[in-house]
Write a protein that holds these residues in place. Sequence first.
Motif, PDB file in Angstrom:
ATOM      1  N   SER A 196      59.692 -52.346 -19.623  1.00 22.93           N
ATOM      2  CA  SER A 196      60.706 -52.281 -18.569  1.00 22.93           C
ATOM      3  C   SER A 196      60.306 -51.301 -17.466  1.00 22.93           C
ATOM      4  CB  SER A 196      62.058 -51.881 -19.169  1.00 22.93           C
ATOM      5  OG  SER A 196      61.950 -50.642 -19.853  1.00 22.93           O
ATOM      6  N   GLY A 197      59.706 -50.185 -17.831  1.00 24.06           N
ATOM      7  CA  GLY A 197      59.291 -49.219 -16.826  1.00 24.06           C
ATOM      8  C   GLY A 197      58.077 -49.661 -16.038  1.00 24.06           C
ATOM      9  N   ARG A 198      57.243 -50.490 -16.636  1.00 24.13           N
ATOM     10  CA  ARG A 198      56.008 -50.909 -15.977  1.00 24.13           C
ATOM     11  C   ARG A 198      56.280 -51.836 -14.797  1.00 24.13           C
ATOM     12  NH1 ARG A 198      51.334 -49.633 -13.996  1.00 24.13           N
ATOM     13  NH2 ARG A 198      49.873 -51.361 -13.855  1.00 24.13           N
TER      14      ARG A 198
ATOM     15  N   ASP B   3      44.499 -47.402 -15.014  1.00 21.14           N
ATOM     16  CA  ASP B   3      44.831 -46.479 -16.101  1.00 21.14           C
ATOM     17  C   ASP B   3      46.232 -46.748 -16.659  1.00 21.14           C
ATOM     18  OD1 ASP B   3      42.384 -45.254 -15.864  1.00 21.14           O
ATOM     19  OD2 ASP B   3      43.126 -43.498 -14.779  1.00 21.14           O
ATOM     20  N   THR B   4      47.193 -46.949 -15.767  1.00 22.85           N
ATOM     21  CA  THR B   4      48.566 -47.171 -16.232  1.00 22.85           C
ATOM     22  C   THR B   4      48.732 -48.565 -16.835  1.00 22.85           C
ATOM     23  OG1 THR B   4      49.171 -47.732 -13.942  1.00 22.85           O
ATOM     24  CG2 THR B   4      49.639 -45.492 -14.696  1.00 22.85           C
ATOM     25  N   ALA B   5      47.986 -49.550 -16.316  1.00 20.17           N
ATOM     26  CA  ALA B   5      48.011 -50.889 -16.922  1.00 20.17           C
ATOM     27  C   ALA B   5      47.468 -50.823 -18.345  1.00 20.17           C
ATOM     28  CB  ALA B   5      47.186 -51.858 -16.081  1.00 20.17           C
ATOM     29  N   ARG B   6      46.373 -50.090 -18.514  1.00 27.48           N
ATOM     30  CA  ARG B   6      45.789 -49.902 -19.854  1.00 27.48           C
ATOM     31  C   ARG B   6      46.798 -49.274 -20.806  1.00 27.48           C
ATOM     32  NH1 ARG B   6      42.352 -45.194 -19.193  1.00 27.48           N
ATOM     33  NH2 ARG B   6      44.418 -44.244 -19.380  1.00 27.48           N
ATOM     34  N   ASP B   7      47.417 -48.190 -20.364  1.00 25.96           N
ATOM     35  CA  ASP B   7      48.355 -47.478 -21.237  1.00 25.96           C
ATOM     36  C   ASP B   7      49.535 -48.365 -21.625  1.00 25.96           C
ATOM     37  OD1 ASP B   7      46.701 -45.300 -21.003  1.00 25.96           O
ATOM     38  OD2 ASP B   7      47.964 -44.239 -19.547  1.00 25.96           O
ATOM     39  N   ASP B   8      50.039 -49.133 -20.655  1.00 23.31           N
ATOM     40  CA  ASP B   8      51.174 -50.003 -20.947  1.00 23.31           C
ATOM     41  C   ASP B   8      50.778 -51.128 -21.898  1.00 23.31           C
ATOM     42  OD1 ASP B   8      53.989 -50.911 -20.299  1.00 23.31           O
ATOM     43  OD2 ASP B   8      52.861 -52.692 -19.681  1.00 23.31           O
ATOM     44  N   LEU B   9      49.607 -51.718 -21.668  1.00 23.45           N
ATOM     45  CA  LEU B   9      49.153 -52.798 -22.543  1.00 23.45           C
ATOM     46  C   LEU B   9      48.955 -52.311 -23.975  1.00 23.45           C
ATOM     47  CD1 LEU B   9      46.511 -55.128 -20.830  1.00 23.45           C
ATOM     48  CD2 LEU B   9      48.702 -55.748 -21.833  1.00 23.45           C
ATOM     49  N   ILE B  10      48.346 -51.143 -24.116  1.00 26.76           N
ATOM     50  CA  ILE B  10      48.118 -50.601 -25.457  1.00 26.76           C
ATOM     51  C   ILE B  10      49.447 -50.320 -26.152  1.00 26.76           C
ATOM     52  CG2 ILE B  10      47.244 -48.602 -26.735  1.00 26.76           C
ATOM     53  CD1 ILE B  10      44.921 -48.501 -24.727  1.00 26.76           C
ATOM     54  N   ALA B  11      50.384 -49.727 -25.424  1.00 30.88           N
ATOM     55  CA  ALA B  11      51.699 -49.440 -26.007  1.00 30.88           C
ATOM     56  C   ALA B  11      52.403 -50.725 -26.423  1.00 30.88           C
ATOM     57  CB  ALA B  11      52.556 -48.661 -25.011  1.00 30.88           C
ATOM     58  N   ARG B  12      52.333 -51.746 -25.566  1.00 33.09           N
ATOM     59  CA  ARG B  12      52.967 -53.026 -25.886  1.00 33.09           C
ATOM     60  C   ARG B  12      52.289 -53.691 -27.079  1.00 33.09           C
ATOM     61  NH1 ARG B  12      57.723 -54.506 -24.326  1.00 33.09           N
ATOM     62  NH2 ARG B  12      57.147 -56.670 -23.926  1.00 33.09           N
ATOM     63  N   LEU B  13      50.969 -53.601 -27.117  1.00 31.37           N
ATOM     64  CA  LEU B  13      50.211 -54.211 -28.212  1.00 31.37           C
ATOM     65  C   LEU B  13      50.560 -53.545 -29.537  1.00 31.37           C
ATOM     66  CD1 LEU B  13      48.005 -56.429 -28.425  1.00 31.37           C
ATOM     67  CD2 LEU B  13      46.313 -54.598 -28.357  1.00 31.37           C
TER      68      LEU B  13
END
Length: 233
Positions: free
Chosen positions: A179-181, A213-223
């Motif tokens: 939601s924040g992304r 960097d933020t796309a990576r962090d969000d994807l990892i968290a979602r994964l």
Amino acid sequence: MWDKQVMKPVSEPANSPSYVQVRLKLLRDIATGVWPLGGRMTLSDLEARYGVSQSPVREALLRLEGDGVVVLHPHRGAVVPQVDAALLTQVYDIIGALQGMLARRAVDHLTRTHLRELEAHLARFDAALDGGDIVGAVAANGAFHGMLNSLGGNPQAKALIETRFALAQATRRLVGYSSGRTAEVKQQHQSLLAALILGDGEAAAQVLVAHADTARDDLIARLLSKGAASTAS
């Protein structure tokens, strides 16, 4: 490759070798989920889909194996690898660095027409995201970044991004955005567009590195969240 009169990127020539065309189609199909992460592709399946013989299919798979996009199994075709945090970190390190370099160069070639096209891609991205259309959002995002990467005038760098980006896009289709992304990525896109309009390549590059960097962090968290949910169920 550039058209010297209007300085716009041109697409892969229609007379390029068959394996080159198959490789590009495979990347597109991995990104869009035709060949899912963890899924197996047989040679006969690939021949039928792309309308070619085994030779260009094998060559395309060999190239993609070298890029880390597929894993070959002798006499059994290939598998699209599962994506984990370590792989996503490596992928986005490459994407951020190369996109930043291409953006610095792209500002020298941007025209008003280019900027309008980039704005249109972002408008489609926002509309898809607001409507909950993850597939449409991923496609529009890919079109936006693909165009900007092309304008950087370095086909080798663009090709490196595209091979890695296919796995990132496939993952995003599966896990969606937090939601924040959604608000964050819209703001980053607008900051990037503003830098491009001003012709500030350095600012554009900085936005793109932060964006990766933020796309990576969000994807990892979602994964990880999806994995935990699957385990719990």
